[in-house]
Design an enzyme around this catalytic site. Structure first.
Site, short mmCIF file in Angstrom:
data_model
loop_
_atom_site.label_atom_id
_atom_site.label_comp_id
_atom_site.label_asym_id
_atom_site.label_seq_id
_atom_site.Cartn_x
_atom_site.Cartn_y
_atom_site.Cartn_z
N GLY A 60 0.80 -1.22 0.00
CA GLY A 60 0.00 0.00 0.00
C GLY A 60 0.83 1.27 0.00
O GLY A 60 0.32 2.36 0.22
N GLU A 71 4.31 -7.09 0.37
CA GLU A 71 3.86 -7.52 -0.96
C GLU A 71 3.66 -6.32 -1.88
O GLU A 71 2.55 -6.05 -2.35
CB GLU A 71 2.55 -8.30 -0.84
N PRO A 72 4.70 -5.57 -2.18
CA PRO A 72 4.54 -4.39 -3.04
C PRO A 72 4.32 -4.76 -4.50
O PRO A 72 4.96 -5.68 -5.02
CB PRO A 72 5.87 -3.65 -2.86
N GLY A 73 3.43 -4.07 -5.13
CA GLY A 73 3.23 -4.21 -6.58
C GLY A 73 3.46 -2.87 -7.23
O GLY A 73 4.47 -2.62 -7.89
N ARG A 101 -7.19 3.05 -15.33
CA ARG A 101 -7.10 3.66 -14.00
C ARG A 101 -7.73 5.06 -13.92
O ARG A 101 -8.40 5.36 -12.92
CB ARG A 101 -5.64 3.70 -13.53
N TYR A 137 -10.48 4.65 -11.15
CA TYR A 137 -10.06 5.14 -9.84
C TYR A 137 -9.91 6.65 -9.76
O TYR A 137 -9.41 7.16 -8.76
CB TYR A 137 -8.70 4.52 -9.46
N CYS A 179 -15.43 4.03 -27.80
CA CYS A 179 -16.81 4.52 -27.82
C CYS A 179 -17.38 4.41 -26.41
O CYS A 179 -18.24 3.59 -26.10
CB CYS A 179 -17.64 3.72 -28.81
N GLU A 180 -16.88 5.26 -25.55
CA GLU A 180 -17.19 5.31 -24.13
C GLU A 180 -16.44 6.55 -23.63
O GLU A 180 -15.45 6.96 -24.22
CB GLU A 180 -16.65 4.07 -23.42
N TYR A 220 -0.81 -1.87 -13.13
CA TYR A 220 -2.23 -1.94 -13.45
C TYR A 220 -2.57 -1.20 -14.74
O TYR A 220 -3.65 -0.63 -14.87
CB TYR A 220 -3.07 -1.41 -12.27
#
Length: 419
Positions: A227, A268-270, A307, A311, A337-338, A365
């Site tokens: 996190g 557990e870093p991503g 993202r 988010y 088309c969005e 991500y």
């Protein structure tokens, strides 16, 4: 990415040259930045037995996994296919921590047959482990501490209404199942969310684990998840890893002394390891002036970088083709088309059709959450390692879109029926 004579480079490689060589849109990752982030964590927690478990879901390319392994990093996975990718990248099964969330028990069975470690996420799964394996499979247990911390609500995972982990209020039920089946509990895990600005959230979670550890005398590790917040724009706040390391190390050492022996401390870093390494390079298709704003339409969108829409994430955008042009305000939008705005009201050097833009912090991500929405191809991926760009994923083709589709010849079916 550095500015050098008004051109943007990654490890000395001009991004425009990579755009020309590999085509657009294109994901580019800087191996040096990943290695730097690994070193930052290792240095900050040098006072404990640290294990870094890279959260593979952030960026699952097998070459990235191999880079992690070459630097002494283990891996944390959330699906059977991430396990297979990790094994393919050369990780030993005991280096792989599998933390599923609500998956079928058949997948758990397949995972355990491959020899990986399991982090139990629910009471039904814990019961199932006891019934099927008794005391033969050591496990970790993921705890929901009822702590609401982190950034966007969609990335908070430790609050009372979260689907993740076993509620701390079910402590007695956990222990009862463990004792009934003599399940070996070797680790406790907590992950309360993402984008923590300081050590407080980790220390809150640590206190929960420290207290719970008294129920389990044979622990080998405590896993604090991750996190860590990264900076997305100039002046943005990021987690002070040095301060975090100092405070968490002190608390952990005190716990180990009380527990009676030294355990391993896991993270557990991503995003922390790969986010800043990546840029998404895109081509400007059109500059569209409306009465209220000027849109820059590019050959990418939420199908490649979801993202911003999912988010409300901010990604800095640079015009790498015209770095000295006069600043103007644009909204950068995709070709889907969005509604797929990549950046509202951004001050960019003058943008012209044909320019190349770079979206920063695209290592985590980005590709891993990409899709074929609107039947668009996913981009190629390039890793710059020791000053040389390596293609680590080819761009998709129409054949890739059709590979698993099965066509029905309706005209032939109708003819047969009519005859």
């Amino acid at each position: 990415m550095q500015l050098n004579q008004n051109r943007y480079h990654i490890q000395g490689v001009d991004v425009l040259e990579m755009a020309e060589e590999f085509g657009l849109p294109l994901y580019v990752y800087d191996a040096d930045k990943i290695i730097e982030k690994i070193g930052t964590l290792q240095s900050a927690f040098s006072g404990v037995q640290l294990k870094i478990k890279y959260a593979a879901k952030a960026l699952t390319n097998v070459s990235i996994l191999k880079l992690m392994r070459s630097r002494g990093i283990d891996v944390e996975v959330v699906s059977i296919n991430e396990i297979r990718l990790a094994l393919l990248a050369g990780f030993d099964p005991d280096q792989i921590m599998y933390t599923p969330s609500g998956v079928a028990f058949t997948e758990i069975e397949d995972a355990l047959a491959l020899g990986v470690r399991l982090n139990v996420d629910s009471l039904p799964l814990l019961e199932w482990i006891g019934q099927h394996y008794g005391n033969r499979k050591p496990v970790g247990i993921r705890i929901n501490p009822h702590i609401a911390e982190g950034g966007n609500v969609k990335i908070q995972t430790g609050h009372v209404d979260s689907k993740f982990g076993i509620s701390i209020e079910q402590r007695n039920q956990i222990r009862a199942i463990v004792e009934q089946y003599s399940i070996p509990v070797i680790g406790l895990h907590i992950h309360t969310g993402s984008d923590f600005k300081n050590a407080d959230a980790f220390l809150k979670g640590a206190e929960v684990l420290f207290e719970l550890a008294s129920d389990y005398p044979n622990l080998q590790f405590l896993d604090f998840g991750s996190g860590f917040k990264v900076a997305y724009r100039e002046g943005d706040h990021s987690t002070d890893i040095v301060d975090l390391g100092r405070k968490v190390t002190t608390a952990f050492q005190n716990f180990c002394q009380h527990y009676g022996r030294e355990l391993e401390l896991w993270f557990e870093p991503g995003k922390f390891l790969v986010s800043e390494s990546g840029v998404l390079l895109v081509h400007v298709n059109v500059v569209k002036e409306n009465p209220t704003r000027t849109f820059v339409g590019v050959d990418s969108g939420l199908n490649h970088l979801i993202r911003p829409m999912m988010y409300d994430a901010y990604h800095e955008i640079l015009n790498v083709s015209n770095p000295t042009g006069e600043k103007q305000t644009y909204s950068v939008v995709g070709y889907i088309c969005e509604t797929d705005t990549l950046g509202w009201d951004r001050s960019l050097n003058q943008v012209r059709p044909g320019d190349v833009l770079a979206l920063k912090n695209a290592g985590a991500y980005g590709f891993s959450m990409s899709s074929n929405y609107n039947s668009r191809f996913r981009p190629a991926e390039v890793l710059v390692y020791e000053g040389k760009p390596y293609l680590i994923r080819r761009r998709e083709t129409f054949e890739d879109l059709m590979r698993n589709q099965i066509e029905i010849d309706f005209e032939e079916e109708i003819t047969v029926k009519n005859n």
